[in-house]
Design an enzyme around this catalytic site. Structure first.
Site, PDB file in Angstrom:
ATOM      1  N   GLY A 310       5.751  44.413  75.238  1.00  0.00           N
ATOM      2  CA  GLY A 310       6.681  45.301  74.555  1.00  0.00           C
ATOM      3  C   GLY A 310       7.233  44.636  73.310  1.00  0.00           C
ATOM      4  O   GLY A 310       6.537  43.872  72.644  1.00  0.00           O
ATOM      5  N   GLU A 311       8.471  44.931  72.986  1.00  0.00           N
ATOM      6  CA  GLU A 311       9.181  44.390  71.823  1.00  0.00           C
ATOM      7  C   GLU A 311       8.653  44.939  70.494  1.00  0.00           C
ATOM      8  O   GLU A 311       9.227  44.684  69.445  1.00  0.00           O
ATOM      9  CB  GLU A 311       9.128  42.853  71.761  1.00  0.00           C
ATOM     10  CG  GLU A 311       9.700  42.134  72.949  1.00  0.00           C
ATOM     11  CD  GLU A 311       9.587  40.611  72.845  1.00  0.00           C
ATOM     12  OE1 GLU A 311       9.194  40.104  71.764  1.00  0.00           O
ATOM     13  OE2 GLU A 311       9.892  39.927  73.840  1.00  0.00           O
ATOM     14  N   GLY A 312       7.526  45.656  70.515  1.00  0.00           N
ATOM     15  CA  GLY A 312       6.872  46.045  69.275  1.00  0.00           C
ATOM     16  C   GLY A 312       5.789  45.075  68.856  1.00  0.00           C
ATOM     17  O   GLY A 312       5.275  45.154  67.737  1.00  0.00           O
TER      18      GLY A 312
END
Length: 342
Positions: A310-312
């Protein structure tokens, strides 16, 4: 709330002809050609470019996390927000190396972080309610979340940014994303639930059971995207939906990251199908269910790296591919220019 129109497709033949007449066999640049076509249709310009790209990480805590469905406690959300702001997370590394600005949005984590130049506070509370027992949030909170997410993107649009990626942080948000997926696709929870941060078999079954319980509890409220968000969503997911829709309204390119961001994209597309023309799906993650989400969206992801962070991170890693697509589209010689006969 949003007025979204799909890009004008009239120039598509001209754009495709330009791509096909570069000094290469037809289709030899594979998916980069599709990316160039999509960017050219979005931008409607002879030359395509990426201006002031931003990665937005929306953070929120989840009441469902009290059931220990993750290897990490809820406190890790705030700790990771601090890590983002200190520049020490994976997303910081990838944004730095790929020249992408990073902003962190506190959508509603348990512990309010200290002020920071790269932090935007749009708090909707100290985390959602436990959606296995109650609605995650109120209908009014959903509307406020959409507006908050849209506001962040509108500021970037005013600063001439034309590409925005969406990431997230929130212990428990894979449970929310799986519930959203199950509700939108009308499929059982066990077809949507994955191991998230790496839970064991017992935790996985507990996760399936709780999400199934939640879907049964909210069954009469799962008829539309906004009600699904209110019932089982997250503050960060709802703000991402608003941000994605505002980006599409402004004809900005949207980089969709992994499982949670794709759940937000599914909601956005369910509300406004035209928005999907502006979305580029960056990767297929290792999280169970993500591939099915992508199939539902008729999306071909750019990367398959086994990511599940995740997190981008997938969005930031995909940015160089978009820059490469712009470069070949703008600068690669045609057969005529190069004097190459085929």
């Amino acid at each position: 709330m949003f007025t979204i129109t799909q890009p004008d497709t009239q120039p598509s033949d001209h754009i495709q002809h330009k791509i096909d007449n570069k000094t290469k066999p037809l289709g030899a640049l594979g998916q980069l050609e599709a990316v160039a076509l999509q960017l050219a249709l979005i931008q409607q310009t002879e030359k395509i470019e990426i201006r002031h790209p931003h990665l937005l990480v929306f953070a929120g805590d989840h009441g469902i996390a009290q059931h220990s469905l993750s290897i990490a406690p809820s406190e890790v959300t705030a700790q990771m927000v601090a890590n983002f702001l200190a520049g020490g997370a994976a997303i910081n590394c990838f944004c730095r190396t790929n020249d992408m600005a990073l902003k962190v949005i506190d959508a509603g984590i348990k512990v309010e972080p200290e002020d920071h130049p790269n932090l935007i506070k749009q708090r909707l509370g100290h985390g959602t309610e436990d959606f296995s027992q109650y609605a995650a949030m109120t209908d009014n909170t959903v509307l406020q979340a959409l507006e908050y997410g849209a506001n962040v993107v509108e500021v970037l649009n005013q600063q001439s940014c034309n590409l925005v990626g969406f990431g997230e942080m929130g212990i428990g948000n894979t449970s929310s994303a799986a519930a959203i997926m199950a509700a939108l696709l009308n499929i059982p929870a066990d077809e949507c639930v994955g191991r998230g941060t790496g839970i064991d078999d017992q935790q996985l079954q507990r996760k399936v059971d709780l999400i199934t319980q939640a879907l049964d509890l909210h069954a009469e409220q799962l008829s539309d995207p906004l009600s699904i968000l209110a019932s089982v969503g997250g503050f960060e997911i709802a703000q991402i939906v608003g941000g994605m829709l505002k980006a599409a309204e402004n004809k900005m390119t949207v980089l969709v990251d992994g499982f949670i961001s794709t759940a937000a994209a599914m909601l956005a597309v369910s509300m406004h199908p035209e928005a999907n023309h502006y979305f580029i799906y960056c990767h297929c993650s290792d999280e169970s269910g993500h591939q099915r989400m992508l199939q539902h969206l008729n999306a071909t992801p750019l990367l398959s790296l086994g990511l599940r962070l995740g997190e981008g991170t997938g969005a930031a890693l995909a940015l160089p591919l978009l820059r490469s697509a712009c470069c070949f589209y703008n600068e690669m010689a045609s057969f005529e220019d190069a004097g190459v006969t085929v």
